[in-house]
Design a protein around this motif. Structure first.
Motif, short mmCIF file in Angstrom:
data_model
loop_
_atom_site.label_atom_id
_atom_site.label_comp_id
_atom_site.label_asym_id
_atom_site.label_seq_id
_atom_site.Cartn_x
_atom_site.Cartn_y
_atom_site.Cartn_z
N UNK A 1 0.46 -0.54 8.36
CA UNK A 1 1.60 -1.20 8.94
C UNK A 1 1.56 -2.60 8.86
N UNK A 2 2.64 -3.37 8.44
CA UNK A 2 2.81 -4.90 8.01
C UNK A 2 2.70 -5.58 9.54
N UNK A 3 1.64 -6.46 9.84
CA UNK A 3 1.75 -7.05 10.94
C UNK A 3 2.32 -8.55 10.54
N UNK B 1 9.70 1.56 10.52
CA UNK B 1 9.05 2.48 11.36
C UNK B 1 9.88 3.85 11.68
N UNK B 2 11.01 3.36 11.92
CA UNK B 2 12.02 4.35 12.44
C UNK B 2 12.07 5.49 11.45
N UNK B 3 12.23 5.13 10.04
CA UNK B 3 12.29 6.13 9.13
C UNK B 3 10.87 6.88 9.06
N UNK C 1 0.85 -1.27 0.14
CA UNK C 1 0.05 0.02 0.10
C UNK C 1 0.64 1.23 0.00
N UNK C 2 0.18 2.16 -0.14
CA UNK C 2 1.01 3.51 -0.57
C UNK C 2 1.36 3.91 0.91
N UNK C 3 2.77 4.38 1.22
CA UNK C 3 3.11 4.61 2.74
C UNK C 3 3.13 3.60 3.45
N UNK C 4 3.37 2.48 3.13
CA UNK C 4 3.16 1.20 3.96
C UNK C 4 4.57 0.92 4.69
N UNK C 5 4.54 0.49 5.81
CA UNK C 5 5.80 0.50 6.79
C UNK C 5 5.76 -0.97 7.32
#
Length: 257
Positions: A153-155, A132-134, A123-127
């Motif tokens: 966020x990818x779980x 997450x730090x970036x 997805x757009x903006x996915x972490x």
């Protein structure tokens, strides 16, 4: 399941490398939130690769022996890097690999078990994981203005994207350092509860100082404990040989001798 939001952050643990530093090392200590009992240690190695950064994390017993390792190669999208995590105690493996606009998420429950893999659209903006730090640094100004940031966020443990929201709690003094406290939590109900993740970042260089939430290292009972991980010292330069040794150092099967 409690292995949820961020095991991942952990990994998250350091500031951007200063110019000229080939490899930096950051030491962390994981404690039980209640009572402060030492659980394990973390050593993060950060290496600049052009404008990108690679990261290696060794998870260590309290006596220093490594029992798990995470490798995160340099990625053009700092928020969504590939990674591989292996736990030497039971053989658990988690990995994410980019495949164009998709991500292959694979999990092996233990040594000898088959990989369970799933391919997800990015997805757009996915972490992903320590990316997450970036994301925190990229949204720093927005957060300090008091605005909430929404992120997918990818779980990894659930092999799915979940919406999270990140917000500023307020300014704090952390061991004599001016800092900012942030909080991340799920932005929807998914049929499982995840405790909020509380983070403290140094105001001067946006370096992670403390993570408090669900950890990504199982305890002796196979659960995912709540942990407080502190990174009190500034990054220290080390040789590339130290990084190479950390990448190949054998993992122990138990922290007990």
């Amino acid at each position: 399941m409690r292995s949820l939001l961020l095991p991942c952050l952990l990994l998250l643990a350091a500031a951007a490398s200063p110019a000229g530093a080939a490899v930096l090392r950051v030491e962390g200590e994981a404690l039980a939130p209640k009572g402060g009992r030492a659980l394990y240690r973390e050593t993060h190695y950060l290496q600049d690769v052009g404008a990108q950064q690679a990261r290696l994390v060794l998870y260590r017993c309290n006596d220093g022996r490594p029992f798990a390792r995470k490798w995160m190669p340099a990625a053009a999208n700092a928020q969504a890097p590939d990674f591989e995590f292996i736990d030497g105690r039971d053989g658990r493996r988690e990995a994410v690999q980019a495949q164009g606009t998709q991500r292959r998420v694979s999990i092996r429950a233990a040594s000898g078990a088959a990989d369970a893999a799933k391919t997800l659209q990015m997805p757009g903006g996915g972490v992903i994981d320590a990316g997450f730090d970036a994301a925190v640094r990229a949204h720093w100004s927005t957060l300090l203005q008091g605005d909430t940031v929404a992120l997918p966020f990818l779980l990894t443990s659930r092999q799915r994207w979940v919406p999270v929201k990140l917000r500023r709690v307020g300014a704090v003094d952390w061991q004599g350092q001016p800092a900012e406290q942030l909080q991340m939590q799920l932005d929807a109900w998914f049929g499982f509860a995840v405790p909020a993740v509380n983070l403290v970042y140094a105001r001067a260089d946006r370096r992670l100082l403390q993570f408090e939430g669900t950890g990504n290292v199982r305890d002796a009972d196979g659960g995912w404990p709540q942990v407080r991980i502190r990174f009190p010292g500034a990054p220290q330069p080390v040789s590339e040989g130290a990084l190479a040794a950390a990448r190949t150092q054998p993992l122990v099967a138990s922290c007990t001798r």
